[in-house]
Design an enzyme around this catalytic site. Structure first.
Site, PDB file in Angstrom:
ATOM      1  N   TYR A  76      54.303  85.537 -34.530  1.00  0.00           N
ATOM      2  CA  TYR A  76      53.998  86.802 -33.855  1.00  0.00           C
ATOM      3  C   TYR A  76      53.461  86.641 -32.434  1.00  0.00           C
ATOM      4  O   TYR A  76      53.203  87.616 -31.751  1.00  0.00           O
ATOM      5  CB  TYR A  76      53.017  87.650 -34.695  1.00  0.00           C
ATOM      6  N   ARG A  80      41.285  84.644 -30.318  1.00  0.00           N
ATOM      7  CA  ARG A  80      41.413  83.743 -31.473  1.00  0.00           C
ATOM      8  C   ARG A  80      42.395  82.645 -31.094  1.00  0.00           C
ATOM      9  O   ARG A  80      43.601  82.865 -31.053  1.00  0.00           O
ATOM     10  CB  ARG A  80      41.917  84.533 -32.700  1.00  0.00           C
ATOM     11  N   HIS A  87      45.126  82.570 -37.895  1.00  0.00           N
ATOM     12  CA  HIS A  87      44.178  83.411 -38.642  1.00  0.00           C
ATOM     13  C   HIS A  87      43.460  82.559 -39.697  1.00  0.00           C
ATOM     14  O   HIS A  87      42.257  82.629 -39.867  1.00  0.00           O
ATOM     15  CB  HIS A  87      44.925  84.563 -39.309  1.00  0.00           C
TER      16      HIS A  87
HETATM   17  C1  LIG Z   1      39.413  95.654 -47.057  1.00  0.00           C
HETATM   18  C2  LIG Z   1      40.409  94.605 -46.658  1.00  0.00           C
HETATM   19  N1  LIG Z   1      41.624  94.971 -46.229  1.00  0.00           N
HETATM   20  C3  LIG Z   1      42.519  94.020 -45.858  1.00  0.00           C
HETATM   21  C4  LIG Z   1      42.199  92.694 -45.946  1.00  0.00           C
HETATM   22  C5  LIG Z   1      43.223  91.641 -45.532  1.00  0.00           C
HETATM   23  N2  LIG Z   1      42.761  90.994 -44.274  1.00  0.00           N
HETATM   24  C6  LIG Z   1      42.149  89.791 -44.298  1.00  0.00           C
HETATM   25  S1  LIG Z   1      41.717  89.316 -42.780  1.00  0.00           S
HETATM   26  C7  LIG Z   1      42.366  90.690 -42.049  1.00  0.00           C
HETATM   27  C8  LIG Z   1      42.333  90.901 -40.564  1.00  0.00           C
HETATM   28  C9  LIG Z   1      40.952  91.034 -40.021  1.00  0.00           C
HETATM   29  O1  LIG Z   1      40.977  91.006 -38.624  1.00  0.00           O
HETATM   30  P1  LIG Z   1      39.685  91.068 -37.749  1.00  0.00           P
HETATM   31  O2  LIG Z   1      38.701  92.015 -38.355  1.00  0.00           O
HETATM   32  O3  LIG Z   1      40.096  91.331 -36.359  1.00  0.00           O
HETATM   33  O4  LIG Z   1      39.032  89.625 -37.905  1.00  0.00           O
HETATM   34  P2  LIG Z   1      39.609  88.201 -37.473  1.00  0.00           P
HETATM   35  O5  LIG Z   1      40.278  87.639 -38.709  1.00  0.00           O
HETATM   36  O6  LIG Z   1      40.558  88.404 -36.344  1.00  0.00           O
HETATM   37  O7  LIG Z   1      38.434  87.368 -37.088  1.00  0.00           O
HETATM   38  C10 LIG Z   1      42.909  91.527 -43.026  1.00  0.00           C
HETATM   39  C11 LIG Z   1      43.572  92.830 -42.739  1.00  0.00           C
HETATM   40  C12 LIG Z   1      40.906  92.348 -46.414  1.00  0.00           C
HETATM   41  N3  LIG Z   1      40.506  91.072 -46.518  1.00  0.00           N
HETATM   42  N4  LIG Z   1      40.019  93.317 -46.742  1.00  0.00           N
END
Ligand SMILES: Cc1ncc(C[n+]2csc(CCOP(=O)(O)OP(=O)(O)O)c2C)c(N)n1
Length: 332
Positions: free
Chosen positions: A245, A232, A236
């Site tokens: 971080y 990435r 985010h």
């Molecule tokens: C069920 C749930 N738990 C927590 C969140 C908060 N949250 C939003 S994005 C994220 C991280 C997701 O990371 P990843 O799956 O690696 O996808 P990326 O954003 O890196 O593409 C989290 C924990 C959420 N949206 N839904």
């Protein structure tokens, strides 16, 4: 497996460039107050455009997560409707999911796995041969929903390709703090189907891996987990500060070659494109972006009452009450 034609590769190149250009602009438009927020896909383009190129847009279906701009573009999603989501439109974007074979994006991490599996079960029951592409992040693989989806799909040998975009980060949580075994692909063994790890910065390698998995699913041999290793390259989301971080040095060391630059270099070296095509795509992209920008800047503010629309064909009594109470508050 068929190699892409020169014409197809030129389309893939155009799509990759547009995905990156729109991403860069969306971050600027956020800074200018034109859109309220956005999760950039920078670094995901080769995986997204390569995966879409492996699908049959007349019978397959994509179940995206929220970071899928390049995949949406490559599937021919109406991008103005798609961006409505990032412009504070609550109903997940106003494009036609059936026409684009791409469901509305949603933010609940991991929830699209069960959706993909449900649709794939429907294909099996109806004797159809569509394949579901479930898009999951590395963080999303820690969710119970993803486990349930993979387990069910494995037991029932459903036509699903689980495409995990392992961009190394789940907001601020690095892979090492998320996946104890170190490999997401290896988990597939526990579900009884193949798992492959690929270089997700290599567009043609992604296309080939997804095509293999789609063919396998269409033959009735069940799911495949593809762990696409990428990075990435941006925050985010526009509200995030990655400097809290990880350092710029970490990013330079870990990100590897930019997938967009890499595909351009490869296409130039193979004489698929030349410098004049590169310039033409860039200038067409600039005009295209300007059209999107003027659309977004002329959108009227969304009324809060849209929260209550498009939920049921007819609102329930409770919702009517809530909507009216909301309207009264809003007028006060
Ligand atoms: C069920 C749930 N738990 C927590 C969140 C908060 N949250 C939003 S994005 C994220 C991280 C997701 O990371 P990843 O799956 O690696 O996808 P990326 O954003 O890196 O593409 C989290 C924990 C959420 N949206 N839904």
């Amino acid at each position: 497996m068929p190699e892409p034609t020169r014409e197809q590769e030129r389309e893939l190149y155009t799509c990759v460039i547009r995905a990156r250009a729109l991403d860069v602009e969306l971050v600027r438009w956020h800074r200018q107050g034109i859109i309220p927020g956005f999760p950039p896909s920078i670094g995901h383009e080769a995986t997204q455009v390569g995966a879409a190129a492996a699908l049959d847009r007349t019978r397959d279906f994509v179940f995206p997560m929220y970071r899928e701009l390049g995949l949406a573009l490559a599937m021919g999603v109406d991008i103005l409707g798609y961006l409505g989501n990032h412009n504070g439109d609550w109903n997940g974007g106003s494009f036609d999911p059936v026409a684009s074979r791409f469901t509305p994006i949603q933010s609940v991490v991991g929830s699209n796995g069960p959706h993909a599996v449900g649709w794939a079960l429907g294909q099996k029951i109806d004797g159809r041969d569509g394949v579901a592409l479930a898009c999951i992040g590395d963080g999303g693989t820690s969710q119970g929903d993803t486990h349930e989806a993979m387990n069910f799909a494995g037991v029932w040998k459903l036509p699903v390709v689980f495409l995990v975009s392992n961009n190394q980060w789940a907001i601020s949580v690095p892979l090492a703090e998320q996946v104890a075994g170190g490999s997401i692909a290896a988990r597939a063994a526990g579900y009884g189907f193949p798992g492959v790890a690929i270089d997700g910065n290599d567009l043609l390698a992604v296309r080939a891996a997804v095509m293999d998995a789609v063919e396998r699913a269409r033959r009735g041999e069940g799911p495949t987990l593809i762990e696409s290793r990428i990075y990435r390259r941006g925050p985010h989301a526009t509200s995030d500060d990655p400097g809290r971080y990880r350092t710029l040095e970490d990013e330079r060391r870990d990100a590897g070659e930019d997938p967009v630059i890499r595909y351009r270099r490869s296409a130039l070296e193979r004489d698929i494109i030349d410098e004049s095509f590169v310039a033409e795509v860039d200038s067409e992209a600039a005009v295209w972006l300007e059209g999107i920008r003027s659309y977004l800047t002329t959108l009227p503010p969304r009324g809060g009452e849209t929260l209550f629309e498009n939920v049921y064909a007819e609102l329930t009594d409770d919702l009517v009450e809530q909507r009216d109470a909301w309207a009264q508050d809003a007028r006060a």
